[in-house]
Design a protein around this motif. Structure first.
Motif, short mmCIF file in Angstrom:
data_model
loop_
_atom_site.label_atom_id
_atom_site.label_comp_id
_atom_site.label_asym_id
_atom_site.label_seq_id
_atom_site.Cartn_x
_atom_site.Cartn_y
_atom_site.Cartn_z
N ASN A 1 6.51 0.15 -4.73
CA ASN A 1 6.59 0.77 -6.04
C ASN A 1 6.76 2.28 -5.81
O ASN A 1 5.79 2.99 -5.50
CB ASN A 1 5.29 0.46 -6.81
CG ASN A 1 5.31 1.02 -8.22
OD1 ASN A 1 5.97 2.02 -8.49
ND2 ASN A 1 4.56 0.39 -9.11
N ALA A 2 8.02 2.75 -5.91
CA ALA A 2 8.33 4.14 -5.54
C ALA A 2 7.62 5.12 -6.46
O ALA A 2 7.20 6.20 -6.03
CB ALA A 2 9.83 4.36 -5.57
N ARG A 3 7.47 4.76 -7.73
CA ARG A 3 6.84 5.69 -8.68
C ARG A 3 5.43 6.06 -8.24
O ARG A 3 5.01 7.20 -8.32
CB ARG A 3 6.82 5.02 -10.06
CG ARG A 3 6.23 5.91 -11.09
CD ARG A 3 6.41 5.39 -12.50
NE ARG A 3 5.56 6.16 -13.38
CZ ARG A 3 4.85 5.67 -14.35
NH1 ARG A 3 4.90 4.37 -14.63
NH2 ARG A 3 4.11 6.45 -15.09
N PHE A 4 4.70 5.06 -7.75
CA PHE A 4 3.33 5.31 -7.34
C PHE A 4 3.18 5.43 -5.81
O PHE A 4 2.07 5.46 -5.29
CB PHE A 4 2.41 4.21 -7.86
CG PHE A 4 2.30 4.20 -9.37
CD1 PHE A 4 1.61 5.22 -10.01
CD2 PHE A 4 2.91 3.22 -10.11
CE1 PHE A 4 1.53 5.24 -11.40
CE2 PHE A 4 2.83 3.23 -11.51
CZ PHE A 4 2.14 4.25 -12.15
N GLN A 5 4.31 5.44 -5.11
CA GLN A 5 4.31 5.59 -3.64
C GLN A 5 3.38 4.57 -2.99
O GLN A 5 2.53 4.93 -2.17
CB GLN A 5 3.86 7.00 -3.24
CG GLN A 5 4.94 8.04 -3.40
CD GLN A 5 4.49 9.43 -2.97
OE1 GLN A 5 4.94 10.40 -3.54
NE2 GLN A 5 3.62 9.55 -1.99
N ARG A 6 3.55 3.31 -3.37
CA ARG A 6 2.64 2.32 -2.81
C ARG A 6 3.30 0.96 -2.66
O ARG A 6 4.13 0.55 -3.48
CB ARG A 6 1.38 2.18 -3.66
CG ARG A 6 1.66 1.56 -5.01
CD ARG A 6 0.46 1.66 -5.93
NE ARG A 6 0.73 0.99 -7.20
CZ ARG A 6 0.10 1.26 -8.34
NH1 ARG A 6 -0.86 2.16 -8.37
NH2 ARG A 6 0.40 0.60 -9.45
N ILE A 7 2.92 0.28 -1.59
CA ILE A 7 3.19 -1.15 -1.47
C ILE A 7 2.19 -1.85 -2.37
O ILE A 7 1.01 -1.49 -2.40
CB ILE A 7 3.01 -1.63 -0.01
CG1 ILE A 7 4.16 -1.17 0.87
CG2 ILE A 7 2.84 -3.14 0.07
CD1 ILE A 7 5.47 -1.94 0.72
N GLU A 8 2.67 -2.84 -3.10
CA GLU A 8 1.75 -3.67 -3.90
C GLU A 8 1.81 -5.08 -3.35
O GLU A 8 2.90 -5.60 -3.11
CB GLU A 8 2.19 -3.68 -5.36
CG GLU A 8 2.11 -2.32 -6.01
CD GLU A 8 2.29 -2.39 -7.52
OE1 GLU A 8 2.28 -3.52 -8.09
OE2 GLU A 8 2.44 -1.32 -8.14
#
Ligand code: AVI
Length: 321
Positions: free
Chosen positions: A246-253
């Motif tokens: 999830n690029a917006r939150f800079q995280r793998i989910e």
């Protein structure tokens, strides 16, 4: 004793620190269901995580190890020798042990949730390094960091590798770093932390959805652990592993997605899941250099030094109290 691990890990099935039931039931009953990633780490989950670290796609472990190997002298120069090395979520203690030669700690304090795993690791390590006093601690450091008096207060170096900070959400991460800062009684200690950097989405997604399906097994195994902990009747075959960046939150989910409409029961309750409905199991945040400096500064640390691998995929940072 109770043990704990580097990231928000749960008690191993063999030795619980707290009552996980209420937390798990709250998560399963929430409108958007979730299971804390700390519940990944029962005995099998810990082994699966070790296997993940050996996967060709999972670059963080070997990239970080290469940074320690290349820059340990510079790290020792920054940190100074003779520290009290407090290894948060020590696991097999391998990363800290790789720095013993350079840092020459006066005391080694491995902290982990997985009691049996921790004590086995420390036994082997003490034989290899008989001159370093070792004080294993079994505690859930994700919520509190009150250290017993046996832990030397001088020149404390908190060691938090593996980008485990990324498994907290940003607010929790800051609160955690502030707790670490408050556990440094003098101005002489610091933190040595390893953090995974933002990079190409394909590289990130492959690391969390490997070809052999080890990460999928690791994710699905949490259902087996939840069954054991609260008497639920999850069937892992009804669920599939989902991982994306999830690029917006800079995280793998990471999520578990229901393969069909189904009902899950646990004592006193049940929940219907529609086909495609997901249970959130983990975030793994990725950082920029600015993010890291900002977080450490906000938590009250200063004098940051950073070391990178050649591709700048991973950073190790030392920050002073
Ligand atoms: C422990 N933690 C830093 C790992 C990570 O990369 O976020 C956990 C993990 N989950 C899936 N693969 C590895």
């Amino acid at each position: 004793i109770c043990a704990d691990h580097r990231q928000p890990r749960a008690e191993a099935s063999s030795g619980h620190c707290s009552q996980p039931g209420a937390e798990l039931v709250a998560g399963l009953s929430a409108r958007e269901a979730y299971i804390s990633p700390k519940y990944f780490y029962d005995a099998l989950g810990s082994k699966l995580f070790e296997a993940i670290c050996d996967l060709p796609e999972y670059y963080p472990t070997r990239t970080e190890a290469a940074i320690y190997a290349s820059h340990q002298d510079a790290m020792a120069a920054a940190v100074g020798t003779g520290c009290t090395l407090i290894d948060l979520g020590a696991g097999n203690c391998a990363k800290a042990a790789s720095l013993f030669g350079a840092l020459q700690p006066r005391q080694y304090v491995p902290v982990d949730i997985s009691t049996d795993f921790l004590h086995q690791s420390v036994q082997g390590l003490q034989r290899r390094f008989p001159d370093i006093p070792m004080q294993p601690l079994a505690m859930d450091f994700s919520s509190t960091l009150t250290l017993p008096p046996e832990v030397n207060a001088q020149q404390r170096l908190f060691f938090y590798p593996g980008s485990s900070l990324g498994n907290f959400d940003p607010q929790q991460a800051l609160a955690f770093l502030r707790r670490v800062r408050s556990a440094l009684p003098s101005e002489e200690g610091g933190i040595l932390i390893g953090l995974d950097l933002v990079k190409d989405t394909h590289v990130l997604e492959a690391a969390y959805d490997d070809a052999l399906g080890v990460t999928a097994a690791f994710n699905l195994n949490v259902l087996k652990h939840v069954n054991e902990l609260i008497g639920a009747d999850f069937n892992a075959r009804d669920w599939r592993h989902v991982a994306f960046y999830n690029a917006r939150f800079q995280r793998i989910e990471m999520h578990l997605e229901a393969r069909r409409d189904l009902i899950v029961r646990w004592p006193g309750a049940r929940r219907t899941f529609r086909q495609g409905e997901r249970i959130h199991t983990e975030y793994s945040h990725k950082f920029s250099e600015q993010d890291i400096l900002g977080l450490l500064e906000q938590a009250g640390f200063g004098g940051c030094r950073m070391w990178f691998d050649a591709r700048r995929w991973f950073a190790v940072c030392y920050a002073q109290a």
